[in-house]
Design a protein around this motif. Sequence first.
Motif, PDB file in Angstrom:
ATOM      1  N   LEU A 151       0.543  -1.575  -0.344  1.00  0.00           N
ATOM      2  CA  LEU A 151       0.154   0.212   0.033  1.00  0.00           C
ATOM      3  C   LEU A 151       0.933   1.118   0.004  1.00  0.00           C
ATOM      4  CD1 LEU A 151      -3.197  -1.322   2.476  1.00  0.00           C
ATOM      5  CD2 LEU A 151      -3.401  -0.598   0.238  1.00  0.00           C
ATOM      6  N   ARG A 152       1.725   1.328   1.027  1.00  0.00           N
ATOM      7  CA  ARG A 152       3.038   2.490   0.655  1.00  0.00           C
ATOM      8  C   ARG A 152       3.452   2.541  -0.673  1.00  0.00           C
ATOM      9  NH1 ARG A 152       0.873   0.619   5.320  1.00  0.00           N
ATOM     10  NH2 ARG A 152       0.521   2.004   6.998  1.00  0.00           N
ATOM     11  N   ALA A 153       3.957   1.105  -1.035  1.00  0.00           N
ATOM     12  CA  ALA A 153       4.903   1.237  -2.310  1.00  0.00           C
ATOM     13  C   ALA A 153       4.303   2.449  -3.236  1.00  0.00           C
ATOM     14  CB  ALA A 153       5.539   0.144  -2.552  1.00  0.00           C
ATOM     15  N   ASP A 154       3.000   2.105  -3.714  1.00  0.00           N
ATOM     16  CA  ASP A 154       2.233   2.030  -4.579  1.00  0.00           C
ATOM     17  C   ASP A 154       1.567   3.530  -4.295  1.00  0.00           C
ATOM     18  OD1 ASP A 154      -0.591   1.554  -7.007  1.00  0.00           O
ATOM     19  OD2 ASP A 154      -2.005   2.272  -4.317  1.00  0.00           O
ATOM     20  N   ALA A 155       1.477   3.952  -2.841  1.00  0.00           N
ATOM     21  CA  ALA A 155       1.095   5.223  -2.779  1.00  0.00           C
ATOM     22  C   ALA A 155       1.717   6.091  -3.257  1.00  0.00           C
ATOM     23  CB  ALA A 155       1.265   5.844  -1.218  1.00  0.00           C
ATOM     24  N   LEU A 156       3.815   6.090  -3.112  1.00  0.00           N
ATOM     25  CA  LEU A 156       4.496   6.508  -3.563  1.00  0.00           C
ATOM     26  C   LEU A 156       5.253   6.613  -5.118  1.00  0.00           C
ATOM     27  CD1 LEU A 156       7.167   6.028  -0.707  1.00  0.00           C
ATOM     28  CD2 LEU A 156       6.070   7.751  -1.741  1.00  0.00           C
ATOM     29  N   GLY A 157       3.839   5.755  -6.345  1.00  0.00           N
ATOM     30  CA  GLY A 157       3.596   5.403  -7.797  1.00  0.00           C
ATOM     31  C   GLY A 157       4.960   4.802  -8.268  1.00  0.00           C
ATOM     32  N   MET A 158       5.063   3.502  -7.272  1.00  0.00           N
ATOM     33  CA  MET A 158       5.906   2.186  -7.813  1.00  0.00           C
ATOM     34  C   MET A 158       4.719   0.982  -8.390  1.00  0.00           C
ATOM     35  SD  MET A 158       8.891   2.134  -4.524  1.00  0.00           S
ATOM     36  CE  MET A 158      10.051   1.387  -5.240  1.00  0.00           C
ATOM     37  N   THR A 159       5.198   0.748  -8.477  1.00  0.00           N
ATOM     38  CA  THR A 159       4.184  -0.598  -9.712  1.00  0.00           C
ATOM     39  C   THR A 159       4.742  -1.321  -8.615  1.00  0.00           C
ATOM     40  OG1 THR A 159       4.661  -0.041 -12.044  1.00  0.00           O
ATOM     41  CG2 THR A 159       5.047  -1.930 -12.077  1.00  0.00           C
ATOM     42  N   VAL A 160       3.775  -2.023  -8.389  1.00  0.00           N
ATOM     43  CA  VAL A 160       4.011  -3.785  -6.885  1.00  0.00           C
ATOM     44  C   VAL A 160       3.809  -4.190  -8.125  1.00  0.00           C
ATOM     45  CG1 VAL A 160       3.322  -3.900  -4.745  1.00  0.00           C
ATOM     46  CG2 VAL A 160       3.128  -1.413  -5.854  1.00  0.00           C
ATOM     47  N   ARG A 161       4.819  -5.833  -7.690  1.00  0.00           N
ATOM     48  CA  ARG A 161       4.524  -6.317  -7.419  1.00  0.00           C
ATOM     49  C   ARG A 161       4.300  -8.007  -6.473  1.00  0.00           C
ATOM     50  NH1 ARG A 161       9.186  -8.028 -12.054  1.00  0.00           N
ATOM     51  NH2 ARG A 161       8.810  -6.359 -13.381  1.00  0.00           N
ATOM     52  N   GLY A 162       3.755  -8.939  -6.556  1.00  0.00           N
ATOM     53  CA  GLY A 162       3.227  -9.404  -5.890  1.00  0.00           C
ATOM     54  C   GLY A 162       3.767 -11.047  -5.732  1.00  0.00           C
ATOM     55  N   VAL A 163       4.190 -11.866  -4.192  1.00  0.00           N
ATOM     56  CA  VAL A 163       4.163 -13.091  -4.739  1.00  0.00           C
ATOM     57  C   VAL A 163       3.402 -13.819  -3.440  1.00  0.00           C
ATOM     58  CG1 VAL A 163       5.827 -15.086  -4.817  1.00  0.00           C
ATOM     59  CG2 VAL A 163       6.661 -13.201  -5.991  1.00  0.00           C
ATOM     60  N   ARG A 164       2.257 -14.926  -3.881  1.00  0.00           N
ATOM     61  CA  ARG A 164       1.136 -15.620  -2.781  1.00  0.00           C
ATOM     62  C   ARG A 164       1.265 -16.922  -3.589  1.00  0.00           C
ATOM     63  NH1 ARG A 164      -3.453 -13.545  -0.092  1.00  0.00           N
ATOM     64  NH2 ARG A 164      -3.022 -14.733   0.982  1.00  0.00           N
ATOM     65  N   ARG A 165       0.720 -18.083  -2.231  1.00  0.00           N
ATOM     66  CA  ARG A 165       0.388 -19.288  -3.023  1.00  0.00           C
ATOM     67  C   ARG A 165      -0.988 -19.244  -3.430  1.00  0.00           C
ATOM     68  NH1 ARG A 165       1.806 -22.287   2.165  1.00  0.00           N
ATOM     69  NH2 ARG A 165       0.783 -21.182   2.380  1.00  0.00           N
ATOM     70  N   GLU A 166      -1.526 -18.196  -2.385  1.00  0.00           N
ATOM     71  CA  GLU A 166      -3.258 -18.296  -3.101  1.00  0.00           C
ATOM     72  C   GLU A 166      -3.043 -17.073  -4.239  1.00  0.00           C
ATOM     73  OE1 GLU A 166      -7.100 -18.290  -0.840  1.00  0.00           O
ATOM     74  OE2 GLU A 166      -5.554 -18.408   0.566  1.00  0.00           O
ATOM     75  N   PRO A 167      -4.003 -17.238  -5.551  1.00  0.00           N
ATOM     76  CA  PRO A 167      -4.080 -16.221  -5.971  1.00  0.00           C
ATOM     77  C   PRO A 167      -5.278 -14.861  -5.720  1.00  0.00           C
ATOM     78  CG  PRO A 167      -4.695 -18.426  -7.260  1.00  0.00           C
ATOM     79  CD  PRO A 167      -3.906 -18.040  -5.894  1.00  0.00           C
ATOM     80  N   LYS A 168      -5.225 -15.156  -4.893  1.00  0.00           N
ATOM     81  CA  LYS A 168      -5.791 -13.327  -4.076  1.00  0.00           C
ATOM     82  C   LYS A 168      -5.603 -12.327  -4.225  1.00  0.00           C
ATOM     83  CE  LYS A 168      -8.169 -13.728  -0.269  1.00  0.00           C
ATOM     84  NZ  LYS A 168      -7.938 -14.654   1.356  1.00  0.00           N
ATOM     85  N   PRO A 169      -5.948 -11.491  -5.147  1.00  0.00           N
ATOM     86  CA  PRO A 169      -5.909 -10.187  -5.220  1.00  0.00           C
ATOM     87  C   PRO A 169      -5.637  -9.530  -4.157  1.00  0.00           C
ATOM     88  CG  PRO A 169      -8.151 -10.313  -6.087  1.00  0.00           C
ATOM     89  CD  PRO A 169      -7.003 -11.762  -5.229  1.00  0.00           C
ATOM     90  N   VAL A 170      -4.567  -8.625  -3.615  1.00  0.00           N
ATOM     91  CA  VAL A 170      -4.157  -7.233  -2.317  1.00  0.00           C
ATOM     92  C   VAL A 170      -4.152  -6.448  -3.097  1.00  0.00           C
ATOM     93  CG1 VAL A 170      -2.146  -7.208  -0.837  1.00  0.00           C
ATOM     94  CG2 VAL A 170      -3.051  -9.819  -1.918  1.00  0.00           C
TER      95      VAL A 170
END
Length: 307
Positions: A151-170
């Motif tokens: 959330l904080r990286a997004d607020a600074l205008g960064m593109t955010v990739r995420g890795v998790r086992r369950e493909p549930k959006p965050v």
Amino acid sequence: MQIGVHDSIAFSFDPERIAAFLESHGHQCTVLEAGDSVAGEGYDCVVTFGHEDALLDAPWVHCIRAGVDAFPFDRYAETETALTHSPGIHATTIGETVLGMVLSFARRLHRYRDRQHANNWEIEPYDATFTVQDETVCVVGLGTLGEGVALRADALGMTVRGVRREPKPVPGVDELFRPDELHDAVAGARFVVLCVPLTEDTEAMIDADVFAAMDEDAYLINVARGGVVAEDALLDALDGDEIAGAGLDAHAEEPLPADSPLWGYDDVIITPHVGALSNTYHESVGKLVVANAERRENGESLSDRVV
Ligand code: NDP
Ligand code: 7N6
């Protein structure tokens, strides 16, 4: 309730702080020293940072950490001692710690602070300085910590990739990857931030192959557990300029030994596992204990139970 407060909490803050908080909510508290007996003392709960076998004599042990990888679950199961932990309270502190490291690397603040000690006005190489806006961060693990970072990286205008086992959006995450896509997820990211628990699957998941997949100008940030990173591979990656640097709050051995080579790198920021601490940590944990004590008094099952 009668609550023991184990002084291993002093690794993080004065145990009297949480004792006073619990007392202000009507509980009776005793601060226990390592080696103190718990058997037959009438404790309903012991609140602790770490494990020692004496705690197994309590009916319920509450750990002030989210990660309980250092606790012997089988012993708790054998002795029927309930073990609860402290999830859900670290999003803001860890999010801010990580973004602090990210901004320091980009704006070179850690280097200027180093030079300040020598009254040194030297300016960083022009090309070493960048802005995080429009850069990519890859957050590995998207629970409380990972979402707080995203959330904080997004607020600074960064593109955010995420890795998790369950493909549930965050919230805050633009693109999701599965663990078996880790190499693709880290390639092209300026920052890789580790927010996973230490498990059989995540132990040493950041190895030489992952460092090879990372960009040469990328930074690794570990706020999870030291064991998630193969430390030899990290040292090789730093020495071989395979990555630009690292921000390390979690370490394979804590305290980080005085002779660890990690202390010596200009572009490694080391913090002594304090990324989650703030002057209100005792209250955040205290509230979890108070709520569970109420459940126990009402004959309900405990929340956040791991054993
Ligand atoms: P959560 O349980 O909320 O989140 C864990 C996340 O990791 C989930 O999104 C989970 O998603 C993901 N995950 C689990 N296994 C894997 C895997 N093999 N590969 C990729 N993703 C995985 O935990 P928290 O965010 O509260 O904490 C995470 C860890 O950080 C703690 O266990 C602790 O060790 C450490 N920590 C460190 C702190 C510090 O002071 N530096 C403070 C607090 C925690 P999914 O199930 O979909 O895979
Ligand atoms: C400071 C938090 C966790 O797992 O490692 C952290 O919660 C410690 C007490």
